[in-house]
Design a protein around this motif. Structure first.
Motif, mmCIF file in Angstrom:
data_model
loop_
_atom_site.group_PDB
_atom_site.id
_atom_site.type_symbol
_atom_site.label_atom_id
_atom_site.label_comp_id
_atom_site.label_asym_id
_atom_site.label_seq_id
_atom_site.Cartn_x
_atom_site.Cartn_y
_atom_site.Cartn_z
ATOM 1 N N GLU A 65 0.833 -1.208 0.000
ATOM 2 C CA GLU A 65 0.000 0.000 0.000
ATOM 3 C C GLU A 65 0.866 1.255 0.000
ATOM 4 O O GLU A 65 0.582 2.219 -0.727
ATOM 5 N N LEU A 66 1.927 1.253 0.829
ATOM 6 C CA LEU A 66 2.815 2.414 0.876
ATOM 7 C C LEU A 66 3.577 2.589 -0.439
ATOM 8 O O LEU A 66 3.788 3.716 -0.906
ATOM 9 N N ILE A 67 3.998 1.487 -1.040
ATOM 10 C CA ILE A 67 4.732 1.547 -2.305
ATOM 11 C C ILE A 67 3.847 2.093 -3.418
ATOM 12 O O ILE A 67 4.298 2.837 -4.291
ATOM 13 N N GLU A 68 2.551 1.728 -3.396
ATOM 14 C CA GLU A 68 1.614 2.254 -4.394
ATOM 15 C C GLU A 68 1.494 3.768 -4.282
ATOM 16 O O GLU A 68 1.375 4.460 -5.287
ATOM 17 N N ARG A 69 1.546 4.283 -3.061
ATOM 18 C CA ARG A 69 1.416 5.733 -2.869
ATOM 19 C C ARG A 69 2.677 6.472 -3.283
ATOM 20 O O ARG A 69 2.620 7.545 -3.881
ATOM 21 N N SER A 70 3.832 5.904 -2.954
ATOM 22 C CA SER A 70 5.101 6.581 -3.249
ATOM 23 C C SER A 70 6.204 5.536 -3.314
ATOM 24 O O SER A 70 6.491 4.867 -2.321
ATOM 25 N N GLU A 71 6.827 5.398 -4.481
ATOM 26 C CA GLU A 71 7.833 4.351 -4.669
ATOM 27 C C GLU A 71 9.104 4.665 -3.886
ATOM 28 O O GLU A 71 9.672 5.745 -4.028
ATOM 29 N N PRO A 72 9.588 3.727 -3.078
ATOM 30 C CA PRO A 72 10.820 3.960 -2.311
ATOM 31 C C PRO A 72 12.064 3.703 -3.168
ATOM 32 O O PRO A 72 11.971 3.114 -4.252
ATOM 33 N N ASP A 73 13.212 4.135 -2.669
ATOM 34 C CA ASP A 73 14.480 3.900 -3.355
ATOM 35 C C ASP A 73 15.216 2.688 -2.807
ATOM 36 O O ASP A 73 16.204 2.245 -3.398
ATOM 37 N N LEU A 74 14.760 2.149 -1.688
ATOM 38 C CA LEU A 74 15.384 0.985 -1.067
ATOM 39 C C LEU A 74 14.384 0.366 -0.091
ATOM 40 O O LEU A 74 13.649 1.093 0.582
ATOM 41 N N ILE A 75 14.358 -0.964 -0.033
ATOM 42 C CA ILE A 75 13.470 -1.659 0.902
ATOM 43 C C ILE A 75 14.305 -2.589 1.770
ATOM 44 O O ILE A 75 15.034 -3.447 1.255
ATOM 45 N N LEU A 76 14.200 -2.419 3.097
ATOM 46 C CA LEU A 76 14.806 -3.318 4.081
ATOM 47 C C LEU A 76 13.681 -4.212 4.586
ATOM 48 O O LEU A 76 12.742 -3.741 5.218
ATOM 49 N N LEU A 77 13.786 -5.510 4.333
ATOM 50 C CA LEU A 77 12.615 -6.379 4.405
ATOM 51 C C LEU A 77 12.869 -7.617 5.262
ATOM 52 O O LEU A 77 13.770 -8.419 4.985
ATOM 53 N N ASP A 78 12.037 -7.783 6.296
ATOM 54 C CA ASP A 78 12.067 -9.001 7.106
ATOM 55 C C ASP A 78 11.433 -10.137 6.309
ATOM 56 O O ASP A 78 10.635 -9.894 5.389
ATOM 57 N N ILE A 79 11.772 -11.381 6.641
ATOM 58 C CA ILE A 79 11.211 -12.529 5.921
ATOM 59 C C ILE A 79 9.949 -13.052 6.596
ATOM 60 O O ILE A 79 8.887 -13.141 5.975
ATOM 61 N N ALA A 80 10.020 -13.395 7.875
ATOM 62 C CA ALA A 80 8.895 -14.024 8.564
ATOM 63 C C ALA A 80 7.925 -12.972 9.082
ATOM 64 O O ALA A 80 8.207 -12.274 10.059
ATOM 65 N N MET A 81 6.769 -12.833 8.399
ATOM 66 C CA MET A 81 5.752 -11.846 8.789
ATOM 67 C C MET A 81 4.370 -12.416 8.504
ATOM 68 O O MET A 81 4.209 -13.267 7.628
ATOM 69 N N PRO A 82 3.346 -11.945 9.206
ATOM 70 C CA PRO A 82 1.972 -12.387 8.939
ATOM 71 C C PRO A 82 1.426 -11.751 7.657
ATOM 72 O O PRO A 82 2.038 -10.831 7.099
ATOM 73 N N ARG A 83 0.315 -12.263 7.200
ATOM 74 C CA ARG A 83 -0.430 -11.776 6.026
ATOM 75 C C ARG A 83 0.367 -11.945 4.719
ATOM 76 O O ARG A 83 -0.073 -12.669 3.833
ATOM 77 N N MET A 84 1.514 -11.288 4.590
ATOM 78 C CA MET A 84 2.384 -11.496 3.432
ATOM 79 C C MET A 84 3.824 -11.471 3.902
ATOM 80 O O MET A 84 4.288 -10.471 4.444
ATOM 81 N N ASP A 85 4.546 -12.581 3.700
ATOM 82 C CA ASP A 85 5.927 -12.646 4.174
ATOM 83 C C ASP A 85 6.865 -11.904 3.218
ATOM 84 O O ASP A 85 6.480 -11.511 2.109
ATOM 85 N N GLY A 86 8.117 -11.759 3.648
ATOM 86 C CA GLY A 86 9.078 -10.980 2.881
ATOM 87 C C GLY A 86 9.452 -11.589 1.545
ATOM 88 O O GLY A 86 9.634 -10.866 0.556
ATOM 89 N N LEU A 87 9.559 -12.922 1.468
ATOM 90 C CA LEU A 87 9.905 -13.556 0.202
ATOM 91 C C LEU A 87 8.812 -13.342 -0.843
ATOM 92 O O LEU A 87 9.095 -13.103 -2.014
ATOM 93 N N THR A 88 7.563 -13.433 -0.413
ATOM 94 C CA THR A 88 6.446 -13.216 -1.335
ATOM 95 C C THR A 88 6.433 -11.779 -1.844
ATOM 96 O O THR A 88 6.258 -11.527 -3.047
ATOM 97 N N LEU A 89 6.631 -10.815 -0.933
ATOM 98 C CA LEU A 89 6.662 -9.418 -1.335
ATOM 99 C C LEU A 89 7.826 -9.160 -2.281
ATOM 100 O O LEU A 89 7.669 -8.486 -3.307
ATOM 101 N N CYS A 90 8.997 -9.701 -1.959
ATOM 102 C CA CYS A 90 10.174 -9.506 -2.795
ATOM 103 C C CYS A 90 9.935 -10.037 -4.205
ATOM 104 O O CYS A 90 10.190 -9.345 -5.201
ATOM 105 N N ALA A 91 9.442 -11.266 -4.306
ATOM 106 C CA ALA A 91 9.191 -11.868 -5.616
ATOM 107 C C ALA A 91 8.157 -11.078 -6.403
ATOM 108 O O ALA A 91 8.290 -10.906 -7.624
ATOM 109 N N ARG A 92 7.142 -10.571 -5.713
ATOM 110 C CA ARG A 92 6.095 -9.808 -6.394
ATOM 111 C C ARG A 92 6.638 -8.499 -6.964
ATOM 112 O O ARG A 92 6.335 -8.134 -8.100
ATOM 113 N N LEU A 93 7.467 -7.816 -6.193
ATOM 114 C CA LEU A 93 8.042 -6.553 -6.661
ATOM 115 C C LEU A 93 9.030 -6.788 -7.806
ATOM 116 O O LEU A 93 9.071 -6.012 -8.768
ATOM 117 N N LYS A 94 9.824 -7.843 -7.709
ATOM 118 C CA LYS A 94 10.814 -8.115 -8.743
ATOM 119 C C LYS A 94 10.171 -8.602 -10.044
ATOM 120 O O LYS A 94 10.792 -8.545 -11.105
#
Length: 334
Positions: free
Chosen positions: A33-62
């Motif tokens: 949601e935040l990325i849709e509003r304003s694209e960041p220049d770098l993302i520091l991303l944890d892996i183990a998270m609820p709802r959507m984990d870091g690997l899923t988010l990473c793969a989706r963005l890439k």
């Protein structure tokens, strides 16, 4: 992006005095949601998270053609080999292991942000080149959408040939840019309604080398150079500008040569009306193995027979590029 607020606060505290605008998200969905509003220049991303984990988010963005160049650092307590392999497969640019060293965090951040700035500059240079390709279209109304179709059709030949997504993206963009050099061909030659003289043909034949010269200094267009320079080489070696033959002609240029010729033949030109589909296909088959690579003529004919080319043409007319951007068109075939 971390589901533990204390971890997020710690990282922001370490980066605050570097002057960065740091934003926080508690999981992958909030981050999106935040990325849709304003694209960041770098993302520091944890892996183990609820709802959507870091690997899923990473793969989706890439996988997103617009956001795949955002650098992503996986910040995780997982140190096993499998976790890192999964991270690499998801497209992560770097890793930081918890508990992390503050200086290492700052150093990795600075390096990746420099890379991000360079990528943005390269994208800007490519945008200028694409704008120049549009200028070619504006000069010649007979070739409206020609380059877009050439790129789309060549990409489908590549897909049928078994190439991967990265190669297909290069073929598409190279097809769009193949006639870039025609921006520098005089209008009285480019738009001439009658046959060209020998001297005029010599000038027309310079467009592929001119297009390559325009793109040569730009790292972001390096992958497209073989297509731009060699799409008028012939399989028998009698093409231009370098008289390459057979397999010496770059693979993608051989694909674009087929679709460039087809599209030129089935559309009106200042010097002749459309040849019609049956006649154009007959000429392609007659030139297979001499003017064009026979294998790619066969693949294109098969795509034509099964309706794939007509489907792509309809999609292009409705503005469905499938490339994450509006169509870019340039001039026709010589």
């Amino acid at each position: 992006v971390d589901d533990v607020a204390a971890n997020r606060e710690l990282i922001e505290e370490q980066l605050a005095d570097l002057g960065y605008d740091v934003r926080q998200a508690g999981d992958g969905l909030e981050a999106l949601e935040l990325i849709e509003r304003s694209e960041p220049d770098l993302i520091l991303l944890d892996i183990a998270m609820p709802r959507m984990d870091g690997l899923t988010l990473c793969a989706r963005l890439k996988a997103d053609p617009i956001r795949r160049l955002i650098p992503i650092v996986l910040v995780t307590a997982l140190t096993d080999r499998d976790s890192r392999i999964w991270g690499l497969e998801a497209g992560a640019d770097d890793f930081l292991t918890k508990p992390f060293d503050a200086e290492e965090l700052r150093a990795r951040t600075r390096v990746l942000l420099r890379d991000r700035a360079l990528n943005l500059q390269l994208d800007g240079a490519e945008t200028v080149i694409l704008a120049l390709a549009r200028a070619v279209e504006a000069r010649d109304l007979y070739t409206v959408h020609h380059a877009e179709r050439v790129g789309r059709f060549a990409k489908e030949i590549g897909r049928a040939h078994g190439l991967g997504d990265d190669d297909l993206a290069v073929i598409y963009r190279g097809g769009v840019l193949h006639d870039l050099g025609k921006a520098f061909i005089p209008s009285d030659i480019l738009l001439k309604s009658g046959p060209l003289t020998e001297a005029e043909w010599e000038i027309m034949h310079t467009h592929s080398a001119i297009g390559a010269t325009i793109c040569e200094p730009l790292r972001s267009t390096a992958h497209f150079l073989p297509i731009i320079r060699h799409h008028h080489e012939r399989y028998d070696g009698r093409g231009y500008p370098d008289h390459l033959a057979g397999a010496d002609i770059p693979l993608a240029a051989r694909m674009v040569a087929v679709t460039d010729a087809w599209d030129a033949m089935v559309h009106d030109r200042p010097y002749r009306p459309s040849l019609g589909r049956e006649e154009a296909l007959r000429r392609l088959r007659d030139g297979a193995g001499t003017q064009w690579d026979a294998a790619f003529v066969d693949l294109f004919a098969d795509l034509l027979e099964h309706g794939a080319i007509d489907t792509l043409t309809r999609q292009q007319l409705t503005g469905e590029t499938g490339e994450g951007q509006p169509p870019v068109v340039s001039g026709g075939s010589a």
